[in-house]
Design an enzyme around this catalytic site. Sequence first.
Site, short mmCIF file in Angstrom:
data_model
loop_
_atom_site.label_atom_id
_atom_site.label_comp_id
_atom_site.label_asym_id
_atom_site.label_seq_id
_atom_site.Cartn_x
_atom_site.Cartn_y
_atom_site.Cartn_z
N GLY A 57 -48.07 -1.14 23.31
CA GLY A 57 -46.62 -0.72 23.55
C GLY A 57 -46.78 -0.59 25.24
N CYS A 84 -54.80 -0.65 21.75
CA CYS A 84 -54.23 -0.62 23.16
C CYS A 84 -53.49 0.76 23.11
CB CYS A 84 -53.62 -1.65 23.75
SG CYS A 84 -53.35 -1.57 25.39
N GLU A 183 -55.17 -9.66 18.83
CA GLU A 183 -54.52 -10.75 18.19
C GLU A 183 -54.29 -12.01 19.03
OE1 GLU A 183 -51.88 -7.23 19.88
OE2 GLU A 183 -53.75 -7.52 18.77
N SER A 234 -28.78 -28.50 7.96
CA SER A 234 -29.14 -29.29 9.44
C SER A 234 -30.01 -30.58 9.28
CB SER A 234 -29.46 -28.29 10.30
OG SER A 234 -30.65 -27.92 10.20
N GLY A 235 -30.82 -30.46 8.26
CA GLY A 235 -31.97 -31.42 8.35
C GLY A 235 -33.16 -30.70 9.01
N GLY A 236 -33.20 -29.62 9.38
CA GLY A 236 -34.56 -29.15 10.12
C GLY A 236 -35.08 -28.36 9.00
N VAL A 237 -36.45 -28.02 9.34
CA VAL A 237 -37.49 -27.39 8.23
C VAL A 237 -36.73 -26.04 7.44
CG1 VAL A 237 -38.90 -26.26 10.01
CG2 VAL A 237 -39.71 -27.01 7.64
N ASP A 238 -36.26 -25.16 8.39
CA ASP A 238 -35.66 -23.96 7.84
C ASP A 238 -34.71 -24.18 6.81
OD1 ASP A 238 -37.46 -22.83 9.46
OD2 ASP A 238 -35.86 -22.46 10.97
N SER A 239 -33.75 -25.03 7.10
CA SER A 239 -32.34 -25.18 5.98
C SER A 239 -32.95 -26.40 5.19
CB SER A 239 -31.43 -25.62 6.96
OG SER A 239 -31.41 -27.02 7.39
N SER A 240 -33.86 -27.00 5.37
CA SER A 240 -34.30 -27.95 4.26
C SER A 240 -35.07 -27.06 3.15
CB SER A 240 -35.36 -29.06 4.80
OG SER A 240 -34.27 -29.67 5.61
N LYS A 380 -42.67 -19.14 10.80
CA LYS A 380 -42.32 -20.64 10.70
C LYS A 380 -43.28 -21.36 10.14
CE LYS A 380 -39.80 -23.91 12.33
NZ LYS A 380 -38.14 -23.99 12.45
#
Length: 524
Positions: A57, A84, A183, A234-240, A380
Site C-alpha cells: 500500500g 511490503c 506477485e 457482443s460476440g466478445g469472450v465475456d458475453s459469449s 479474464k
Amino acid sequence: MTQHQRLLIIDFGSQVTQLIARRLRELNVYCEIHPYQNVTDAFLADFAPQAIIFSGGPDSVTREGSPRPPQSAYTMGVPILGICYGQQVMMQDLGGLVEAGQSHTAEFGRAYVTPAAQKLSILEGWFEGEGKDAGREQVWMSHGDHVSRLAPGFEVYGTSPGAPFAITADLARNFYAVQFHPEVHHTPNGAKLYENFIRLAGFTGDWTMAGYRQQAIEQIRAQVGKSHVICGLSGGVDSSVTAILLHEAIGDQLTCVFVDHGLLRLGEAEQVVAMFRDNYNIKLIAADESDLFLGALEGVSDPEVKRKTIGKLFIDVFQKYANEIEDAEFLAQGTLYPDVIESVSFSGGPSVTIKSHHNVGGLPEKMGLKLVEPLRELFKDEVRALGRELGLPESFIGRHPFPGPGLAIRCPGEITREKLEILRKADAVYIDQIRKHGLYDEIWQAFVAILPVKTVGVMGDGRTYDYACALRAVTSVDGMTADYYPFSHEFLGETATRIINEVKGINRVTYDITSKPPGTIEWE
C-alpha cells in the site's frame, strides 16, 4: 463459494493487489480481495479464511490513523503473509518498529535478497541460482519506510542492501512477512513463494473450472428460477461465455440480443449469428440497426460525443428489442472480478469501479430488471478457461478485446461508410498477416486505425491521393499498461504492401510504437 477453502487478501491500496489474487487462482486456490475498511471482526468470523495475506500500500504505518487490519486477524490461528506495507503493519501491530523513509534504506526497483543462516520452509526452491545469482534471489522492491526492529517472535530469514529484514517469520504463529513484492514478474521466483505459503497453510487446490462451472449453473438456477433472462451479446469472450453458461443452466429461458451498430469488423455480425443461433441453438434476436447509428454519427468527430451517442442509442435499441421478450425479469452481464473489486485510494477511502458496459449500461434500473452476473468472481484468464470447459471454439475464446463503440474509435475524425469499409478491409488483411505469422496469441490487441488525412502516392504511372492508416499491436497483462509489439521490419513491409495492394483507398501505412502510458491502446 463457501464450500471452497478460502484465502482472504486484505487490500491496503497497492496497485498490484490483483496480481496476488491471480497468482493464487493459478494455484487453484479460491481467494477474495477486500479493502481493509470492510474487514471487521464480524467479517473475519463470517468469511472464515484458511489463511490471510496483507497487501502492499502507499501509506506509512508511522502515520497516525494509517490503515490497519483488525487485531482479531492475528488471533484467529491462521497463517498470515504480509507483503511490503503488509510486513510493516505486522511489525508495528505486533510490537516491532517501523521508521519513516530514509535515503539509505529506501529501495525502488530491482534488488537482490540473500538468505540468513537459518532455513525457512516458505523459501523452499529459492536461492538456487547459478553463476552470479548463486545464493541470491532477484526481487522487486518499492518501499521508503523500513522495519528497524522486529516484533517479538520474528526472526530474519533474508536480507537485501536496503532491507535488513527483507524476509522475516514467526514460525510459532505461522506468520511470514516480506518487504518485496513476490506477485510481480520482476520477482521471477515469486510464484514459488506463494506456492509454498499455501502448501504450509494446508490448501489442497480445490478451485477448478470444472467445479466452478457446476457450481455456477446451480447458482444461476437458484437465482433465476422459472424467470426469463435477457443477455446482451457482443460476440466478445465475456458475453459469449456468459451466454453459453446461462444456456446450459436455463435453456430456453434465455434470449440473447445482438445489436449490429454498423461499426463491427468484417464479417463479424454473420459469425456471431452463426455461432449462437446455428451451433448452440440459442434464442437470438439479431438486430441490424446500422442505419440508425451511422445516421446519428454523421458529422460527429469528437471522440467523447461518439461514445456517448453510441452508448445512448445502444440502450434505446436494446430496450426496444428486450421489451419484446415476455416475462423477462433478469438481465445478464459479463461482469468480471476486476470490475467489482473495491480498490483503496491513497486517502484511505474505497473507490468502487463497476464496469459500465456499452451495451447494457443503465438498463437494469431503466427496465426494472434484476442482474445475473455469473462471471463476477473470475479474472479474464479464468473466463477463457471456463470457455474451454464449456466447449467454446478457440477462435472465440482467444479473440482480442474489441471496444464497445467498435470501429468508431478507430476512425479518428468524422465517420463515413466509405472510411468504415476501407478500415474493415485493411484490418482484415492485418489480422490475417498476424495469424499467418503465428503471432496472434502473443499479442493482447491488434487493429488498424484509418487516419483523418489523405496523402499523395504513386501507383503505376498515376498519382493517388488516398488515406493513410496506422497499425497498432500491443502486449499487456490486463490492459492497464501496454507495450507495442516488436514486429520485424520484414513483417511490417510485407503487411504494408498487402494493405496498399489489396485495399483500395489506402496508399500509406504507418506503425504506432507508443506505449501505454503515455498513450492509450485505442486511438480515441
